[in-house]
Design an enzyme around this catalytic site. Structure first.
Site: not given
Length: 282
Positions: A12, A40, A72, A124, A160, A188, A216, A218, A260
């Site tokens: 991202c 991550h 983060h 984060e 996020t 995000c 990670s 996400n 990531s």
């Protein structure tokens, strides 16, 4: 066997920016460290280590050199310590994370009790929480928010990578807790877009591969979202982990990757799937 790669797979904006800043700092040489893993992705962290950039847990042992702040973000106290020690600071905090930190700081100063929607163990969130000067609560769901005490003024922000759905559930629960509520949408878009795209892809294929660090948030969320629609979903970090058995009787494979995950890792996975497919057809 057809392989479909999600359009939004991989880095991202915030991660791309952070890794660029880290590799540029590494190229300059000298004593350079990251405060925690830059992103991550164990593979990216390893690449930086090979270039002489080590990840530190804290900066207590550092007296000089360059410190790179991870994507983060870090706790406000750690940033203050780096300034006090006169270290050269490369702040690679994702701008979206920065925004959440700033909202918490201003809400707190304005007398709001702050509710952060997210995972309390995630760096984060730990960083965001540190910007509160008053009361702050971390909740992972609407059910957890329902257990919060009554408050006069509530300010809500989110990690996020949270889902919009989860933020809404927490806000609904907070409506019964306070007379005045301010909510900042700090999720995000890249996370939401990736999840929507992954859902669509998972519903069209016979097997789904999700690439990204096991640490990670996400990527784990992507794997969960895909598994709901396609039980044959496999979360891997690198190509060597692909198992030919996963592709038995599969006509279409979907591939996506966390925010990531670097492009070279995605390419290696695609090559390996192609190889498995060739071997299968011989």
């Amino acid at each position: 066997m057809k392989v479909i790669l999600a359009k939004q797979a991989g880095f991202c904006f915030g991660v791309k920016r952070a890794t660029q800043m880290a590799f540029e700092a590494a190229d300059k040489g000298g004593k350079t460290y990251t405060l925690g893993p830059i992103i991550h992705s164990p593979q990216v962290v390893q690449k930086l280590e090979e270039m002489g950039v080590k990840a530190l847990k804290d900066i207590s042992g550092m007296d000089d050199g360059t410190i790179i702040i991870r994507s983060h973000g870090v706790a406000s106290g750690e940033l203050e310590e780096a300034v006090r020690k006169e270290l050269e600071i490369v702040d690679a905090t994702c701008p979206f994370v920065k925004k959440a930190q700033e909202h918490v700081e201003s809400l707190s100063q304005a007398g709001y009790d702050v509710v952060v929607v997210g995972d309390a163990d995630h760096p984060e969130v730990q960083g965001i929480v540190s910007y509160a000067s008053g009361k702050v609560y971390v909740v992972g769901s609407g059910d957890e928010a329902a257990k919060l005490p009554k408050m006069a003024k509530i300010g809500v922000v989110a990690q996020t990578t949270q889902s919009f759905e989860n933020l809404k559930n927490v806000v609904d629960a907070c409506l019964t807790k306070g007379g005045e509520i301010r909510v900042f949408h700090t999720i995000c878009d890249a996370t939401a877009v990736r999840q929507e795209e992954a859902k669509e892809l998972a519903s069209q294929v016979d097997c789904m591969i999700v690439i990204g660090g096991y640490n990670s948030a996400n990527t784990k969320r992507l794997a969960e979202v895909c598994t709901e629609l396609q039980p044959r979903t496999y979360h891997i970090e690198m190509a060597q982990q692909l198992n030919p058995r996963w592709f038995e009787g599969v006509g279409k494979v979907g591939v996506t990757a966390g925010a990531s995950t670097p492009k070279w890792l995605i390419d290696e996975v695609l090559e390996q799937i192609e190889k498995i497919n060739k071997d299968k057809n011989h």
